[in-house]
Write a protein that holds these residues in place. Structure first.
Motif, PDB file in Angstrom:
ATOM      1  N   THR A   1      38.909  41.362  48.255  1.00 54.50           N
ATOM      2  CA  THR A   1      40.174  40.881  47.713  1.00 54.50           C
ATOM      3  C   THR A   1      40.152  40.948  46.189  1.00 54.50           C
ATOM      4  O   THR A   1      39.178  40.543  45.557  1.00 54.50           O
ATOM      5  CB  THR A   1      40.463  39.433  48.153  1.00 54.50           C
TER       6      THR A   1
ATOM      7  N   THR B   1      42.837  40.505  42.532  1.00 55.33           N
ATOM      8  CA  THR B   1      44.125  40.151  41.951  1.00 55.33           C
ATOM      9  C   THR B   1      44.286  40.927  40.644  1.00 55.33           C
ATOM     10  O   THR B   1      43.306  41.278  39.984  1.00 55.33           O
ATOM     11  CB  THR B   1      44.259  38.648  41.673  1.00 55.33           C
TER      12      THR B   1
ATOM     13  N   ARG C   1      48.141  40.486  44.596  1.00 52.23           N
ATOM     14  CA  ARG C   1      46.917  40.331  45.386  1.00 52.23           C
ATOM     15  C   ARG C   1      46.779  41.516  46.332  1.00 52.23           C
ATOM     16  O   ARG C   1      47.739  41.915  46.985  1.00 52.23           O
ATOM     17  CB  ARG C   1      46.962  39.020  46.172  1.00 52.23           C
TER      18      ARG C   1
END
Length: 254
Positions: A80, A82, A127
């Motif tokens: 993940t 951002t 994101r």
């Protein structure tokens, strides 16, 4: 989002285009192309053309554009990321290339004041994860990727849109890089170029109101190694008109 592009001879298998089935490795490859898989500041430079499209009329080449988009990337988990971003685009005369401060509208006949296109992630960070691409909070884009490779070049087709924005609104982007760089797992980012059509409503400063039709943008450009690669004329104008462009907006999501 349009049909998948045909894969050439020797092409890599296409990544799945259904939300929730792409892998962390697929997203990491995207981030290495799009920005960086490691924390970094990543600027892009691009140029392009803008056309007016009205039903049953030939498209009209209105003007050109030049801009930069910069991403401030943070890896927040194994799969993940951002990003905060800032985009600053200037419009240029289609013939002379001069920056436009005023423009003689070929459709309405009016001379209008030209405003730069400014987009900053003031509503929070985007994101990226296997679950999808959250361009803004609560507006998730399912992944739709087509991966291709041929002759030592890798290219990835993706799209992004805002379902809640005035329509039509979509960008279909092709990012390209040397396959050898992507094969090198030690590289968090690769030397990416891109080309994309972008369909959007009339720009507000064009004063078109509710007139039927829309714009088609076509952009091409490259990821910069640093701001030092930015053309001097653009850098000078950007620092005068929008100096905040070079600083990150807001905060990253946890």
């Amino acid at each position: 989002l349009g049909p998948a592009l045909p894969r050439g001879e020797g092409a890599a298998p296409a990544a799945p285009g259904v939300a929730g089935v792409v892998s962390g490795a697929d997203v990491e490859r995207y981030m290495r192309l799009h920005a960086s898989a490691a924390d970094a500041e990543v600027p892009w430079y691009y140029t392009g053309r803008i056309y007016a499209v009205r039903e049953r009329s030939a498209p009209v080449h209105l003007f050109n554009f030049e801009g930069t988009e910069v991403y401030w990337v943070r890896r927040v988990a194994q799969d993940t990321w951002t990003t905060l971003s800032s985009t600053l685009t200037f419009f240029r005369d289609r013939s002379s290339g001069a920056y436009l401060d005023a423009w003689a509208h070929p459709v309405t006949g009016a001379t209008v004041e030209v405003a730069p296109n400014v987009l900053r992630s003031l509503g929070g960070a985007s994101r990226f994860s296997p679950a999808g691409y959250d361009l803004t909070a609560g507006d998730r884009i399912p992944w739709a990727m087509e991966a291709n490779a041929n002759g030592g070049t890798f290219w990835l087709v993706t799209s992004r849109y805002l379902a809640r924005a005035p329509q039509p609104w979509i960008e279909i982007q092709t990012m390209m890089a040397p396959a050898s760089e992507l094969d090198d797992a030690t590289r968090p980012r690769v030397a990416t170029t891109f080309s994309s059509p972008y369909v959007a409503p009339w720009l507000r400063w064009m004063q078109m109101g509710a007139a039927p039709g829309h714009l088609v943008w076509h952009a091409s450009g490259r990821k910069l190694a640093s701001w030092a690669e930015l053309p001097a004329a653009y850098r000078q104008r950007a620092e005068h008109v929008g100096p905040a462009h070079f600083t990150p907006p807001g905060q990253h999501s946890p």
